[in-house]
Write an enzyme that holds these catalytic residues in place. Structure first.
Site, PDB file in Angstrom:
ATOM      1  N   TYR A   1      49.491  44.705  37.824  1.00 17.35           N
ATOM      2  CA  TYR A   1      48.997  45.902  37.150  1.00 17.35           C
ATOM      3  C   TYR A   1      49.066  47.128  38.047  1.00 17.35           C
ATOM      4  O   TYR A   1      49.183  48.248  37.558  1.00 17.35           O
ATOM      5  CB  TYR A   1      47.590  45.667  36.586  1.00 17.35           C
ATOM      6  CG  TYR A   1      47.702  45.058  35.211  1.00 17.35           C
ATOM      7  CD1 TYR A   1      47.962  45.870  34.113  1.00 17.35           C
ATOM      8  CD2 TYR A   1      47.651  43.689  35.019  1.00 17.35           C
ATOM      9  CE1 TYR A   1      48.133  45.325  32.855  1.00 17.35           C
ATOM     10  CE2 TYR A   1      47.824  43.135  33.772  1.00 17.35           C
ATOM     11  CZ  TYR A   1      48.070  43.960  32.681  1.00 17.35           C
ATOM     12  OH  TYR A   1      48.263  43.429  31.434  1.00 17.35           O
TER      13      TYR A   1
ATOM     14  N   HIS B   1      41.478  42.293  33.733  1.00 16.02           N
ATOM     15  CA  HIS B   1      42.626  41.406  33.967  1.00 16.02           C
ATOM     16  C   HIS B   1      42.360  40.371  35.050  1.00 16.02           C
ATOM     17  O   HIS B   1      43.276  39.671  35.474  1.00 16.02           O
ATOM     18  CB  HIS B   1      43.865  42.231  34.305  1.00 16.02           C
ATOM     19  CG  HIS B   1      44.367  43.013  33.133  1.00 16.02           C
ATOM     20  ND1 HIS B   1      44.828  42.409  31.995  1.00 16.02           N
ATOM     21  CD2 HIS B   1      44.436  44.344  32.897  1.00 16.02           C
ATOM     22  CE1 HIS B   1      45.175  43.329  31.111  1.00 16.02           C
ATOM     23  NE2 HIS B   1      44.946  44.518  31.632  1.00 16.02           N
TER      24      HIS B   1
ATOM     25  N   HIS C   1      40.964  37.008  37.013  1.00 15.03           N
ATOM     26  CA  HIS C   1      40.810  35.574  36.754  1.00 15.03           C
ATOM     27  C   HIS C   1      39.587  35.060  37.519  1.00 15.03           C
ATOM     28  O   HIS C   1      39.163  35.675  38.500  1.00 15.03           O
ATOM     29  CB  HIS C   1      42.063  34.814  37.195  1.00 15.03           C
ATOM     30  CG  HIS C   1      43.237  35.053  36.289  1.00 15.03           C
ATOM     31  ND1 HIS C   1      44.347  34.261  36.286  1.00 15.03           N
ATOM     32  CD2 HIS C   1      43.471  36.007  35.346  1.00 15.03           C
ATOM     33  CE1 HIS C   1      45.210  34.705  35.384  1.00 15.03           C
ATOM     34  NE2 HIS C   1      44.712  35.772  34.803  1.00 15.03           N
TER      35      HIS C   1
ATOM     36  N   LEU D   1      47.942  53.789  24.643  1.00 21.46           N
ATOM     37  CA  LEU D   1      48.597  53.569  25.924  1.00 21.46           C
ATOM     38  C   LEU D   1      50.069  53.946  25.855  1.00 21.46           C
ATOM     39  O   LEU D   1      50.588  54.664  26.707  1.00 21.46           O
ATOM     40  CB  LEU D   1      48.441  52.093  26.311  1.00 21.46           C
ATOM     41  CG  LEU D   1      49.201  51.656  27.559  1.00 21.46           C
ATOM     42  CD1 LEU D   1      48.717  52.423  28.780  1.00 21.46           C
ATOM     43  CD2 LEU D   1      49.021  50.158  27.800  1.00 21.46           C
TER      44      LEU D   1
END
Lengths: 750, 750
Positions: free
Chosen positions: B279, B432, B434, B152
């Protein structure tokens, strides 16, 4: 802007129509002329001449006019007293005293009878009500008022309303004045004085309000009896010296009373007020406003020169007891957030400027306050600002002695760049004092780095115990463990006993701020724990190897027996890193069962390192590190406030406690660095690590303590403090290992 | 000011001496002309013509010049890779990519060869180093880079350095270019793509960076193979569909890859990015910068029109996912404090303005950012601001669909005055995400009233787990109990299983913001707990009986079995008052032992009232009250985060949890008011009490739920929501007690 000009036009029209009042210079100077108390007839003339031309004054006037016009629109309410603080009748009467005072001023400045009539009408309603009133129905106070649940608030009322009465004095007929004085003002003054001696006849901020209230109405009414009662207390009255008030303070231990005694006692020659800045701010208004009245009506008293000009000095002291944002350091019972933006400080700053030496630094504070008193002093400030005289008010390091004669300890503030260290070695501080001898708090640019808890109270928030002191103020906030100082055997200083604490005070060892790069304050306490001597030396050092000035803290303990010593640091924020292992607790238990320890939950424990233990944390995107000299017999405790708190009255703030057991004589040495920053926007952490690689105790004798600080660049600095002979002139020679050091003065640093 | 003019003069002198480069229009438009990628030859000409005359651009240029001049002064450092994030070699290479990009731009704009030489020299050092490099020595990543521990970051490097290379392309000799392309750029592009398919061949923000890196260097090198690999992924490659990455996300479940697929998948037609705004902000830069490159070099692709212009729409969505201060709502893994002040948003705003429709509201955000891109788009912004076109960027209520086709739930934001309600009914949100279906957070004027915890990570703070995700992110932050939604039987939604969560999403029931005084969002979730249906309807109501708009929350649960339901509110600050009795715990134990419950300490418990339970608190000097409809079988739990947290990774924030046991179908109904304020300066509490006297469930059937709200003024309001037929056109008739209600649309309110 349009509105602004419009209102000014109205004001000016108002002025041009003011033809009725003949004002020769002779008349103006006469002390029987009204107004004379705060606003003077001459002041009124001068203000009228400048109106429209003094922006900060004009703006204040515009706001006050809008406020009072709205009040007049709403009509008068004078309810039968019923509530505690925060309740309806309390709030209404409190509001009325301000409104009356302001309406009186507007009448004088704008010469518009509607304001005088409003004041008269409301005063008459008070007259009608007051003569019917028994004691206030709420019984909690040691001295119940009539309008309010405590005489204190009744006194507040009269301090303001005296000013209103002065402003409309000439507007009223003699019959009206007689009625008011006979049925309202005189019985009112009597209730808070001769009828409530336990409140009035003391050296205490409550009594100062009482004295000022009686004195100010006396000045307006030209009543020598009241004026004398204000200045010297109730004649020939003796009170029981052992009685206490609601807060546990002695009512009148030594028989002193009256306004002059109240100036004598609580103010040190440096102007430090014994209860601390929060209460000084509160007490300030009656001191200064009554003093102004005395200055204007009884200039022969030379009140502003009294005790070497201590009243004006105290304003300077108070301003210096604030952080970079103007918030007062919450020493003793102090509510955080109180600041020089408070109205009492508008009064203080304006009066200090006008009756003092026209310090141009005060103009910058007045600019921030963005309002002035609508009187002679406010005019002076407004003219000063308008004439471009504003300078920054520079707060420097300062040592403020405590005690009427300046020999009962004090408060030392070390300032360097954005760092402020507040070191409290003051006396007990009356009933609002905390048991925290040689405690400190640390600030950076107005933010708390190491906090003092302040009080446990939500002032005027009715839902929290009526807005009054909460029981946790005594069980937690006043206790030693709630502060950043040493606690011996889990007991508070003086066993938390007010009577004992009030008899003692620490002593200054030395204070040195001449060298900006190394500033030191050192003080000794020998009574907090009988048989134990505490000598704490706190230093702010500016070193080119470190990004910012850092704090060095040396606490030397000498005892006649073996003890456990706890040494807490009340930091804020998130644990970042330690160089020692710790174990968190699975269930949280209290750290102890009394003396404040019952309010701390133990979160984690650790065995300290042999050498240095380091603790870093992150708060508000800034990094901090404590480095402390330890042995592996020391324990480190992570704790949090909030245990045994059945009504969630306490903040859940964390602390790190260094615990040393079974030691007689010992030395705590620590540094605290603020370093670097974190940006959540760029997600970059700058200088997130400590720049101190080692902290070494190289010598610790009866006479000297020497600390070596090694930076990560490998540079070494040596600080030696003289533990006994600390005069500026003292010459010292000392050999450590093979090196010989010679210096003059209390400390050596290189 | 003087310095400003001085530097501009230098810049202008620099420009006037720029005579060497012949630039005909034909040359400028040629796609073989460099620069061509982001900065264009035409753009350079236009910028030079305006310099000194475009303040925000000139200021940015001045700052960048100062920054890069200092870097040049310091010399070049290209260390052998060694560290994780936050470590020295990581930080240095990260710094270098920015410096290279900026130096390239300065070369073009200022036409000063020193910048080109600096870029060349550093690139040559990278060339010399890179060809010697094995995989990065740190092994934690699923796809290790060479310069950095993860591909990355290598990709980040190439996205920036491609731009630098483009800027100095013509400055370099062909031999120099060959050397760089052969030994550095092509192997670099290969390593992050064909050599790391598990990183590159995905629909994931990591891969977007990889695609952009490969594509941008391809565009500069005019290498069709790389460009195609960027747009469409690695040809003919198949990956194991069941493999997962470090965060637990699937590597490549459906075989899609490449930049276009990365646009297709994560963005909904409304421009919502499936992982959430934090993000999206991170992913935004490669999307937009590569799109700009494609637009400039391959205009025939019409990239900004791709998928109905979703890239530009996504910028608008992202800006709307920020609070009043510009901070992004921390949905899913989001670090608080990230905002539109981030550089990626400077890119987004400038590109959106220039390549979009010149929305003048964007100019106001650019003004706040106080910087622009030093390229064609930044010039356009600077000219817009200079020409006085700035308008406020008004954020209104907005419903953003989730999912490639916009039918996988979404995020609804209701805005009224200073109040913002964020209602999350989105899909899982990739790795990512929840487990918080139908959760909400509440803001007032940029302050959190009811918080979403965000992630458990200190990005780039090395001391906290290397700056990476902490294990508490999984054990706490992702769990349902960490969010403001319902938890059934102390288990997380989908049992906290990513595979299951990824298959489902809630569905919008209705969204209505046409009437400013009553705005509603309602959504349904049927898969989080099999057998249980959750229908949550959230309303912001502006009512003249209340000081501010308040929130009404109706959660209707229908289950095929009896359950325990927990319903938390993550408030901030200090408990003020309750209308029920509670008992604090003497020792603190955890609320449970798994699913996040192990991280909560139970502080107090209460039996709820039959009728309404009220809870008031104080935070940042403002008052808040929850009123909730309860029975005396309900429990109320006071808890605090921080248990089982061996490294103090979690914030000690409080929560209030309503617990209902042994119910199949049930209804949680609450209001949240923000009211009044407290001033520690004047010590006055204004409007400190709730204005709602009663909250009544008057009807709850399969089809309708009706709630009556009675204010302290005695006024009654009725809100009826249709639980099934919720179209705008639906006609409803309903009888409650003796009253008949008729309306069209999803809800009734009067």
């Amino acid at each position: 802007m349009k509105l602004h000009f419009y209102i000014l036009s109205i004001l000016l029209i108002g002025l041009s129509s003011c033809k009725e009042e003949p004002t020769s210079q002779a008349d103006l100077n006469s002390q029987s002329q009204h107004p004379k108390l705060i606003l003077t007839a001459q002041g009124v003339q001068d203000i009228r001449a400048q109106l429209g031309n003094i922006p900060i004054f004009d703006n204040t006037l515009k706001k006050v006019k809008a406020e009072i016009d709205a009040e007049i629109e709403n009509g008068i309410e004078v309810p039968v007293p019923k509530d505690y603080s925060g309740g309806y009748t309390h709030v209404t009467h409190k509001r009325n005293w301000l409104v009356l005072q302001k309406a009186g001023v507007l009448y004088q400045i704008l010469d518009d009878e509607k304001y005088a009539k409003y004041v008269k009408d409301m005063l008459m309603q008070y007259e009608a009500l007051y003569k019917t009133l028994p004691l206030h129905p709420k019984t909690r106070s040691y001295a119940r008022g009539k309008l309010f649940w405590q005489c204190l608030n009744d006194s507040n009322w009269l301090v303001y309303v005296s000013q209103a009465y002065d402003c409309v004095y000439n507007y009223l007929t003699e019959a009206e004045r007689d009625k008011l004085e006979t049925n309202l003002f005189r019985p009112f003054a009597d209730h808070i004085s001769v009828d409530s001696p336990q409140f009035y006849q003391r050296v205490h901020n409550h009594s100062t309000w009482g004295n000022a209230a009686v004195g100010m109405i006396g000045l307006v009414m030209d009543d020598e009896q009241l004026i004398n009662r204000a200045l010297y207390g109730i004649k020939d009255l003796k009170l029981d010296a052992n009685k206490k008030d609601d807060d546990g303070g002695f009512l009148n231990k030594d028989g002193k009373a009256g306004f002059l005694a109240n100036i004598e006692e609580p103010f040190s020659p440096d102007g430090y007020y014994n209860e601390g800045p929060y209460y000084q701010r509160y007490a300030m208004y009656p001191f200064l406003i009554f003093a102004t009245g005395l200055h204007n009506v009884k200039p022969e008293l030379k009140i502003f020169e009294y005790k070497d000009g201590v009243l004006l000095k105290s304003i300077n002291a108070l301003l210096n007891l604030s952080d970079a944002d103007g918030d007062f350091f919450p020493l003793n019972d102090g509510q955080k957030g109180m600041s020089y933006y408070n109205n009492a400080l508008v009064t203080a700053v304006d009066i200090s400027y006008y009756y003092g030496e026209q310090d141009q630094g005060l103009l910058s504070i007045s600019e921030k306050q963005d309002q002035v008193l609508l009187d002679d002093s406010g005019l002076a400030i407004a003219l000063g600002i308008k004439e471009g005289k504003v300078k920054p008010f520079e707060k420097k390091s300062i040592n403020l002695s405590d005690g009427p004669d300046g020999n009962q300890g004090g408060v030392g503030i070390l300032r360097q760049d954005d760092v402020e260290l507040v070191f409290k070695y003051a006396a007990q501080g009356s009933s609002h004092g905390h048991y925290d001898k040689l405690s400190f708090s640390l600030y950076e640019n107005g933010e708390e780095v190491i906090q003092d808890y302040g009080l446990a109270r939500f002032v005027n928030i009715e839902q929290k115990g009526g807005g009054n002191y909460l029981k946790e103020n005594k069980t937690w906030a006043k206790q030693t463990i709630a502060h950043n100082t040493v606690i011996q055997n889990e007991t508070s200083h003086f066993n938390g006993k007010y009577e004992i604490g009030s008899e003692h005070h620490p002593d200054l060892h030395y204070f040195s701020s001449e060298n900006e790069n190394i500033q030191v304050v050192s003080a000794k306490e020998t009574n907090a724990y009988p048989g134990t001597e505490m000598l704490r030396t706190m230093v702010i050092i500016k070193d080119e190897d470190l990004e910012k000035p850092y704090m060095l803290d040396i606490m030397k303990l000498t005892s006649d027996k073996s003890n456990q010593y706890d040494f807490p640091f009340y930091y804020f924020g998130q644990v970042l890193e330690t160089n020692f292992e710790y174990q968190v607790q699975e269930t949280l238990k209290t750290l102890g069962d009394k003396n404040g320890y019952q309010h701390l939950f133990l979160e984690a424990t650790a065995k300290a390192n042999d050498g240095n233990s380091k603790f870093s944390w992150l708060n508000n995107n800034k990094f901090y590190t404590i480095t402390t000299a330890t042995t592996n017999r020391d324990k480190i405790l992570f704790a949090r406030i909030g245990a045994n708190d059945p009504e969630f009255n306490l903040r859940r703030d964390p602390t790190l406690i260094l615990r040393r057991k079974n030691e007689k004589n010992t030395l705590f040495v620590s540094t605290i660095e603020s370093h670097g920053s974190y940006s959540p926007v760029t997600e970059s952490a700058v200088n997130s690590k400590s720049s101190i690689s080692e902290l070494k105790i190289v010598l610790n004798t009866n006479d000297y303590t020497a600390i070596e600080i090694i930076t990560i660049n490998g540079n070494k600095k040596l600080f030696i403090t003289a533990n006994n002979s600390a005069s500026k002139e003292a010459k010292h020679t000392l050999k450590i290992n093979d090196n010989s050091y010679q210096w003059t003065g209390a400390y050596y640093f290189k």
